[in-house]
Design a protein around this motif. Sequence first.
Motif, PDB file in Angstrom:
ATOM      1  N   GLN A 188     -30.990   8.451 -43.800  1.00  0.00           N
ATOM      2  CA  GLN A 188     -31.032   7.234 -42.982  1.00  0.00           C
ATOM      3  C   GLN A 188     -31.304   7.522 -41.508  1.00  0.00           C
ATOM      4  OE1 GLN A 188     -27.478   4.934 -43.964  1.00  0.00           O
ATOM      5  NE2 GLN A 188     -28.674   3.799 -45.458  1.00  0.00           N
ATOM      6  N   THR A 207     -34.176   7.569 -38.683  1.00  0.00           N
ATOM      7  CA  THR A 207     -35.488   6.955 -38.486  1.00  0.00           C
ATOM      8  C   THR A 207     -36.534   8.033 -38.211  1.00  0.00           C
ATOM      9  OG1 THR A 207     -34.517   4.912 -37.644  1.00  0.00           O
ATOM     10  CG2 THR A 207     -36.808   5.334 -37.071  1.00  0.00           C
ATOM     11  N   GLN A 261     -44.356   5.687 -38.725  1.00  0.00           N
ATOM     12  CA  GLN A 261     -43.446   4.854 -39.505  1.00  0.00           C
ATOM     13  C   GLN A 261     -44.132   4.294 -40.746  1.00  0.00           C
ATOM     14  OE1 GLN A 261     -40.800   2.100 -37.662  1.00  0.00           O
ATOM     15  NE2 GLN A 261     -40.259   3.513 -36.022  1.00  0.00           N
ATOM     16  N   ASP A 271     -35.117   0.198 -33.976  1.00  0.00           N
ATOM     17  CA  ASP A 271     -36.048   1.326 -34.081  1.00  0.00           C
ATOM     18  C   ASP A 271     -37.134   1.137 -35.135  1.00  0.00           C
ATOM     19  OD1 ASP A 271     -34.881   2.786 -32.059  1.00  0.00           O
ATOM     20  OD2 ASP A 271     -33.612   3.953 -33.403  1.00  0.00           O
ATOM     21  N   HIS A 272     -36.934   0.218 -36.072  1.00  0.00           N
ATOM     22  CA  HIS A 272     -37.899   0.044 -37.154  1.00  0.00           C
ATOM     23  C   HIS A 272     -39.008  -0.914 -36.738  1.00  0.00           C
ATOM     24  CE1 HIS A 272     -34.668   1.417 -40.201  1.00  0.00           C
ATOM     25  NE2 HIS A 272     -35.283   2.426 -39.622  1.00  0.00           N
ATOM     26  N   VAL A 310     -38.232   0.912 -45.028  1.00  0.00           N
ATOM     27  CA  VAL A 310     -38.420   1.197 -43.611  1.00  0.00           C
ATOM     28  C   VAL A 310     -38.608   2.700 -43.447  1.00  0.00           C
ATOM     29  CG1 VAL A 310     -37.190  -0.867 -42.833  1.00  0.00           C
ATOM     30  CG2 VAL A 310     -35.915   1.249 -43.265  1.00  0.00           C
ATOM     31  N   SER A 311     -38.709   3.154 -42.215  1.00  0.00           N
ATOM     32  CA  SER A 311     -39.050   4.558 -41.985  1.00  0.00           C
ATOM     33  C   SER A 311     -37.827   5.465 -41.919  1.00  0.00           C
ATOM     34  CB  SER A 311     -39.874   4.697 -40.702  1.00  0.00           C
ATOM     35  OG  SER A 311     -39.117   4.272 -39.590  1.00  0.00           O
ATOM     36  N   TRP A 312     -36.870   5.236 -42.767  1.00  0.00           N
ATOM     37  CA  TRP A 312     -35.728   6.139 -42.889  1.00  0.00           C
ATOM     38  C   TRP A 312     -36.077   7.310 -43.789  1.00  0.00           C
ATOM     39  CZ3 TRP A 312     -31.648   1.857 -44.073  1.00  0.00           C
ATOM     40  CH2 TRP A 312     -31.004   1.472 -42.881  1.00  0.00           C
ATOM     41  N   ARG A 371     -39.762   7.357 -34.517  1.00  0.00           N
ATOM     42  CA  ARG A 371     -39.236   6.373 -33.556  1.00  0.00           C
ATOM     43  C   ARG A 371     -40.309   6.062 -32.503  1.00  0.00           C
ATOM     44  NH1 ARG A 371     -34.465   8.357 -33.251  1.00  0.00           N
ATOM     45  NH2 ARG A 371     -33.407   6.720 -34.379  1.00  0.00           N
TER      46      ARG A 371
END
Length: 135
Positions: free
Chosen positions: A41, A43, A52, A123-124, A35-37, A46
Amino acid sequence: MAVTLLSPEALPKIGLYRQVSVATGSRIVSVAGQVSWDADQATVGRGDLAAQIEQCYRNVAAGLAEAGAGFDDVARLRVFVVDWSPDLMPAFQEGVERAAKALGSAPVPPVSVIGVAALDVPDHLVEIEATAVID
C-alpha cells in the motif's frame, strides 16, 4: 478466446484501444478500481501520471491473473483521472505503453477515460477498473 475486439469502419480508429468488444464467454471477472499502490500500500509514482497508470495496469493484470484471465479477456476498462484534460494525453499514452511493454501485451479493449475531482487519497492520480469475460 471469449472476447473479440473490433474497430468498425464507421468509427474513428484510436490507437490506444478498440471501439467495440464482443464477449461470448461464460464467466465475468470484475476487477475493482486499482490505484497505484504496491503490495504494501505504498504509492508508486507519486506526482507522475505515467508511472501511476503503469502501476494501475500492473495491478489490474494481477487481479485478472488471480481469476485465470488476462488483458486478452478484458471487454471494458474504465479509467478515472484526477483533473483530466486533453493535455494529459501524452502522459496517459506513455503509461499505457510502459504497461504494455512490462506486461507483454497491449491492453486495448474499449476504454472510457473519466475526469474526477479526487480519488481515495490525495497522492492517487488515476484508478482503473476492468471487466473481463472468460470461458
